[in-house]
Design a protein around this motif. Structure first.
Motif, PDB file in Angstrom:
ATOM      1  N   PHE A 120     -17.219  -2.346  20.815  1.00 16.33           N
ATOM      2  CA  PHE A 120     -15.977  -3.082  20.949  1.00 16.33           C
ATOM      3  C   PHE A 120     -15.279  -3.187  19.595  1.00 16.33           C
ATOM      4  CE2 PHE A 120     -13.254  -6.451  22.218  1.00 16.33           C
ATOM      5  CZ  PHE A 120     -13.338  -6.534  23.588  1.00 16.33           C
ATOM      6  N   GLY A 121     -16.103  -3.372  18.562  1.00 14.84           N
ATOM      7  CA  GLY A 121     -15.558  -3.516  17.216  1.00 14.84           C
ATOM      8  C   GLY A 121     -14.713  -2.335  16.824  1.00 14.84           C
ATOM      9  N   SER A 122     -15.191  -1.116  17.132  1.00 15.83           N
ATOM     10  CA  SER A 122     -14.405   0.038  16.701  1.00 15.83           C
ATOM     11  C   SER A 122     -13.087   0.114  17.467  1.00 15.83           C
ATOM     12  CB  SER A 122     -15.211   1.331  16.828  1.00 15.83           C
ATOM     13  OG  SER A 122     -15.695   1.473  18.121  1.00 15.83           O
ATOM     14  N   ALA A 123     -13.089  -0.341  18.723  1.00 13.28           N
ATOM     15  CA  ALA A 123     -11.823  -0.354  19.467  1.00 13.28           C
ATOM     16  C   ALA A 123     -10.868  -1.382  18.876  1.00 13.28           C
ATOM     17  CB  ALA A 123     -12.084  -0.636  20.945  1.00 13.28           C
ATOM     18  N   VAL A 129      -9.306  -0.008  26.644  1.00 13.25           N
ATOM     19  CA  VAL A 129     -10.521   0.797  26.433  1.00 13.25           C
ATOM     20  C   VAL A 129     -11.731  -0.133  26.291  1.00 13.25           C
ATOM     21  CG1 VAL A 129     -11.750   2.154  24.676  1.00 13.25           C
ATOM     22  CG2 VAL A 129      -9.524   2.908  25.487  1.00 13.25           C
ATOM     23  N   ALA A 130     -11.579  -1.157  25.456  1.00 20.21           N
ATOM     24  CA  ALA A 130     -12.701  -2.082  25.243  1.00 20.21           C
ATOM     25  C   ALA A 130     -13.087  -2.750  26.558  1.00 20.21           C
ATOM     26  CB  ALA A 130     -12.330  -3.124  24.195  1.00 20.21           C
ATOM     27  N   ASN A 131     -12.077  -3.211  27.303  1.00 19.04           N
ATOM     28  CA  ASN A 131     -12.385  -3.869  28.571  1.00 19.04           C
ATOM     29  C   ASN A 131     -12.974  -2.889  29.582  1.00 19.04           C
ATOM     30  OD1 ASN A 131     -11.457  -4.784  31.480  1.00 19.04           O
ATOM     31  ND2 ASN A 131     -11.771  -6.614  30.238  1.00 19.04           N
ATOM     32  N   GLY A 157     -10.460  -9.585  10.579  1.00 16.83           N
ATOM     33  CA  GLY A 157     -11.368 -10.122  11.593  1.00 16.83           C
ATOM     34  C   GLY A 157     -11.953  -9.003  12.441  1.00 16.83           C
ATOM     35  N   GLY A 158     -11.107  -8.063  12.849  1.00 15.04           N
ATOM     36  CA  GLY A 158     -11.569  -6.920  13.639  1.00 15.04           C
ATOM     37  C   GLY A 158     -12.567  -6.077  12.854  1.00 15.04           C
ATOM     38  N   ALA A 159     -12.290  -5.896  11.551  1.00 15.74           N
ATOM     39  CA  ALA A 159     -13.185  -5.091  10.710  1.00 15.74           C
ATOM     40  C   ALA A 159     -14.535  -5.780  10.544  1.00 15.74           C
ATOM     41  CB  ALA A 159     -12.542  -4.846   9.346  1.00 15.74           C
ATOM     42  N   LEU A 160     -14.510  -7.100  10.433  1.00 16.43           N
ATOM     43  CA  LEU A 160     -15.766  -7.849  10.316  1.00 16.43           C
ATOM     44  C   LEU A 160     -16.557  -7.738  11.622  1.00 16.43           C
ATOM     45  CD1 LEU A 160     -17.339  -9.770   8.425  1.00 16.43           C
ATOM     46  CD2 LEU A 160     -16.203 -11.667   9.565  1.00 16.43           C
ATOM     47  N   PHE A 161     -15.874  -7.916  12.740  1.00 14.39           N
ATOM     48  CA  PHE A 161     -16.484  -7.776  14.064  1.00 14.39           C
ATOM     49  C   PHE A 161     -17.103  -6.384  14.199  1.00 14.39           C
ATOM     50  CE2 PHE A 161     -15.323  -8.328  18.904  1.00 14.39           C
ATOM     51  CZ  PHE A 161     -16.664  -8.283  19.232  1.00 14.39           C
ATOM     52  N   SER A 219     -25.031   3.359  11.953  1.00 17.45           N
ATOM     53  CA  SER A 219     -24.478   4.320  11.010  1.00 17.45           C
ATOM     54  C   SER A 219     -23.336   5.109  11.636  1.00 17.45           C
ATOM     55  CB  SER A 219     -25.611   5.243  10.564  1.00 17.45           C
ATOM     56  OG  SER A 219     -25.147   6.193   9.672  1.00 17.45           O
ATOM     57  N   LYS A 220     -23.515   5.508  12.898  1.00 18.59           N
ATOM     58  CA  LYS A 220     -22.514   6.328  13.567  1.00 18.59           C
ATOM     59  C   LYS A 220     -21.201   5.571  13.733  1.00 18.59           C
ATOM     60  CE  LYS A 220     -21.741   9.136  17.626  1.00 18.59           C
ATOM     61  NZ  LYS A 220     -21.640  10.493  17.089  1.00 18.59           N
ATOM     62  N   SER A 221     -21.331   4.325  14.200  1.00 23.45           N
ATOM     63  CA  SER A 221     -20.142   3.515  14.425  1.00 23.45           C
ATOM     64  C   SER A 221     -19.390   3.292  13.105  1.00 23.45           C
ATOM     65  CB  SER A 221     -20.568   2.179  15.025  1.00 23.45           C
ATOM     66  OG  SER A 221     -19.460   1.399  15.332  1.00 23.45           O
ATOM     67  N   LEU A 222     -20.142   2.999  12.040  1.00 23.07           N
ATOM     68  CA  LEU A 222     -19.500   2.769  10.738  1.00 23.07           C
ATOM     69  C   LEU A 222     -18.797   4.029  10.250  1.00 23.07           C
ATOM     70  CD1 LEU A 222     -22.267   0.643   9.013  1.00 23.07           C
ATOM     71  CD2 LEU A 222     -19.991  -0.131   9.670  1.00 23.07           C
ATOM     72  N   LYS A 223     -19.426   5.174  10.497  1.00 21.87           N
ATOM     73  CA  LYS A 223     -18.810   6.431  10.060  1.00 21.87           C
ATOM     74  C   LYS A 223     -17.470   6.654  10.770  1.00 21.87           C
ATOM     75  CE  LYS A 223     -19.693  11.365   9.696  1.00 21.87           C
ATOM     76  NZ  LYS A 223     -20.584  12.464  10.090  1.00 21.87           N
TER      77      LYS A 223
END
Lengths: 458, 344
Positions: free
Chosen positions: A91-94, A145-147, B69-73, B305-309
């Motif tokens: 979710f964070g990346s979205a 997308v997240a939802n 906030g989104g980046a922290l999440f 790692s993948k998500s951060l990349k």
């Protein structure tokens, strides 16, 4: 009351309130793009006057949308900590993509859209309007997308257990294009176009009935009605496509939407009805086997009913899901009928003489709003008891350290603030509508006409 | 955990989150600061000019908070979830103030009545002050640390966010923003109003320097985990030295009426103070006062790692875009405020 129900009420209340505004911004933005585009193309000042007028109302909806949207982002962390840890990797990346690609675009150009009329050329202003509108469209993509990932998870693996379990991305594009994303994004977009277009139709139909801003309003209605007609028809297609995804991936939700209990029997299609959960029956008017036909093109094909699922994995509020879903369908059909009728009179050239139709159009602004709300209630309540379908239950997704009293405090706080906010919104919207567009730029040409007519009457 | 130029993705993301919050402090800092001064301006026209000085940009500035906030999440879900739920009441008050402020800016100009305007002026100014204080209070709690159990869950009292140190950091944050905001208003005003703002700035500098000294002395004496790294690595002294020089430059440039340079130095001050915080905390993000062996750190709180990349790639594409729009907006509205029919 316990924390779970309070936290759910708070989230539902704040998100439902929030969702009045972004669809209006997306829909109004689209119509404003057309208005400014028409102005650039034809150099007819009427379109610029219209665009300026609607920009002011857009500013109102956009401002409240941003303010109430930050609340949603923070609530994930404050009220749903276990959920946040579970979905953060995905979710964070979205959300990050939304911030980076959508919000920055939107808010960057918003200043120019609202305050830049006298500072930039009309071409740059048009580009800014397009930028803000595209930003709002991108924003919708990432949020949906997240939802959608919560509805139909894909491209992940589960790591860890208990309160520390989490879903990790294994395939980013599979996560983004999970089975329900595309259909639901289109459905949400078009719902937003309808919300914006109908606000514009409603306000300008009101002016026509009052005999004010007549030429302006005719032009505005033509643009908005064109969008509304195409959108209401397209919504039938995306709605059907979304329902097919639900049928395939969330069979318990589909069964609740149609009040279908029997384990393995053809499912009826109700036009309206009332679900008795205890007696496991629906009283109402139905096309026998209709749901089976829509899903499998065969009236006799059996569909899994609610009885075939473990009873702790089906929605508890079946009648509510059924009613919300059917209200949405009824409104969708009503909007198709209404826009086709209006388009018919437009084609005949008598649309603006049909007082009764204009009166209906004035109040029709509420219909897409209600449909958007109940549509989301269907999607979210139909997913229960899961917050992430099949993976995490809502009751396990809370913040462990937050107490019922804290949530009660914030719930009352939001209730008071939003009641105030809504009152002010309606008051100011009404005031802006009563005041109407500023037609003075159009009057440059008029004194001459008046002189001519004066010359004749003398 | 993958690496880029020898540095782990999680550390890169720590830097990005830090950069976003620094950007937020610099940008929303000046408009919150301008809001804090609002009630000190008495004339209707002065208030309108001050409000329109931030009019086209405050919303874009607030987006940095949303992105931060989104980046922290996204990067550190454990920090996001555990810190936000631990700080429930301050965050709820923060959200309430954020809404009141946005609404006040939007609604103030919509009616002529004096009571209407006064009501929104109070709402705007009080919520700006409250937001600065609450930001500082949350920062103060991060600095001093919070008690956590073995699952990294908060174990303290719900009111413990109001500890003296956090309040001091809150006041210092407000003071820094008021100084920063006064400099911004100086850039955007002229004539009598400009002279009045200059008086505000002098007071703001004194307010900031005094509160900053109190916090610094307290930190040096009582909070070793915030000072030991710089004390043990002599070369790092360069950062507090830059910060002190930046602070010292502000009154010097302000007396010469060089507001643009003063603004750059007050921005540098805010950034350097946050760099010191990041340097001292790293690799800890949330200091555990109950069990100093188990903090929430960059490695145990990070996403995969993948998500951060993926997100680093997004940031690499997105941040230059954001910089471009920001430049475009500030360029369009550069110079002193001129009220027109589209103004608030």
């Amino acid at each position: 009351m316990d924390v779970e129900i309070l936290a759910r009420i708070q989230f539902a209340f704040t998100v439902a309130f929030h969702y009045i505004y972004p669809p209006l911004s997306i829909g109004l933005g689209l119509v404003m793009v057309f208005m400014e585009g028409q102005y650039l193309r034809t150099k007819d000042k009427t379109y610029e006057v219209l665009a300026k007028f609607w920009t002011k109302i857009f500013a109102l909806t956009f401002g409240i949308g941003v303010a109430t949207g930050i609340v949603m982002e923070f609530e994930f962390g404050t009220n749903w900590a276990t959920y946040s840890r579970f979905v953060g990797d995905i979710f964070g990346s979205a959300l990050a993509a939304e911030g980076i690609f959508a919000f920055a675009l939107e808010s960057g150009f918003l200043g120019v859209l609202l305050f830049g009329w006298n500072r930039v050329s009309s071409r740059v202003h048009f580009i800014s309007t397009v930028g803000v509108w595209l930003g709002s469209m991108f924003s919708a993509i990432w949020i949906v997308v997240a939802n959608s990932w919560q509805q139909t998870p894909a491209g992940y693996q589960i790591v860890g257990e208990g309160v520390n379990a989490r879903a990790e991305v294994t395939d980013f594009w599979a996560m983004v294009f999970n089975p329900s994303s595309v259909e639901r994004i289109l459905h949400v977009w078009i719902g937003a176009f309808l919300a914006g277009a109908f606000l514009i139709i409603s306000v300008h139909a009101y002016y026509l009935l009052k005999g004010r801003h007549v030429e302006l309003s005719k032009k505005a209605i033509k643009i908005a009605l064109g969008i509304a007609l195409i959108s209401s028809l397209a919504q039938l297609v995306t709605g059907h496509a979304s329902a097919e995804v639900v049928a395939e991936h969330q069979p318990a939700k589909l069964a609740a939407m149609e009040g279908h209990f029997e384990e393995n029997a053809p499912a009826d299609l109700y036009l309206f009805g009332w679900v008795d959960k205890e007696a496991k029956e629906v009283t109402g008017l139905a096309i026998p086997g209709g749901t089976s036909f829509l899903t499998h093109q065969d009236f006799n094909e059996p569909i899994r009913g609610l009885d075939s699922f473990p009873q702790d994995e089906i929605p508890t509020q079946i009648n509510a899901v059924f009613q919300f879903y059917h209200i949405m369908i009824a409104i969708g059909m009503g909007l198709i009928g209404l826009t086709i009728l209006a388009a018919f009179y437009w084609w005949k050239g008598t649309l603006f003489d049909q007082k009764w139709l204009l009166k209906i159009l004035v109040i029709s602004v509420l219909l897409p709003q209600i449909a958007n709300q109940v549509g989301w209630f269907t999607a979210e309540m139909g997913r229960q008891p899961w917050v992430v379908y099949g993976l995490l239950k809502t009751s396990n997704a809370l913040s462990e350290v937050v107490t019922a009293n804290q949530v009660l405090f914030s719930l009352i706080l939001f209730f008071v603030i939003y009641a105030l906010l809504f009152t002010l919104f309606i008051y100011l919207l009404n005031k802006k509508i009563k005041h109407g567009p500023d037609e003075s730029p159009l009057k440059d040409q008029r004194p001459r006409q008046r002189e001519v007519s004066n010359a004749f009457s003398n | 955990m993958g690496t880029f130029i020898g540095i782990e993705y999680s550390t890169w993301w720590f830097l990005i989150v830090g950069a976003l919050f620094s950007g937020y402090a610099i940008l929303d800092g000046f408009d919150l600061g301008a809001g804090a001064w609002h009630l000190f301006l008495k004339k209707e026209e002065s208030r309108r000019i001050a409000l329109n000085a931030i009019g086209p940009v405050w919303d874009g500035n607030e987006v940095w908070l949303v992105i931060g906030g989104g980046a922290l999440f996204a990067g550190f879900p454990v920090v996001y979830a555990n810190m936000f739920s631990a700080m429930y009441i301050p965050f709820m008050l923060f959200l309430a103030a954020l809404i009141f402020r946005a609404v006040a800016i939007e609604f103030r100009s919509k009616e002529e009545m004096a009571w209407w305007r006064t009501m929104w002026d109070v709402s705007y100014s009080v919520s700006s002050i409250l937001l600065a204080l609450l930001l500082g209070i949350v920062l103060g709690n991060i600095l001093i640390g919070i008690p956590l159990d073995e699952n990294k869950q908060f174990t303290g009292h719900w009111l413990s966010f109001l500890n003296p140190y956090a309040i001091m950091v809150g006041v210092t944050t407000l003071a820094a923003f008021m100084m920063h905001g006064a400099i911004y208003l100086g850039l955007k005003t002229k004539g009598k109003l400009y002279a009045q703002i200059y008086q505000f700035l002098k007071r703001a500098i004194i307010f900031f320097v005094v509160s900053f000294i109190i916090v610094t002395v307290y930190t040096l004496i009582y909070i070793p985990h915030l000072t030991d790294k710089i004390q043990n690595n002599r070369w790092m002294f360069v950062i507090p030295v830059i910060a002190f020089l930046a602070i010292a430059n502000i009154p010097r440039l302000a007396t010469k009426k060089k507001f643009l340079q003063a603004f750059l130095f007050s921005s540098l001050t805010l950034a350097m103070l946050l760099v010191i915080v990041a340097l001292e905390l790293y690799p800890t993000i949330i200091y555990n006062t109950a069990d100093p062996a188990h903090h929430i750190t960059v490695s145990n709180a990070a996403s995969s790692s993948k998500s951060l990349k993926i997100m680093l790639i997004m940031a690499a594409i997105g941040i230059p875009l954001i910089a471009t729009y920001t430049y475009f907006v500030y360029k369009t509205f550069w110079g002193k405020v001129e009220l027109d029919e589209h103004s608030y």
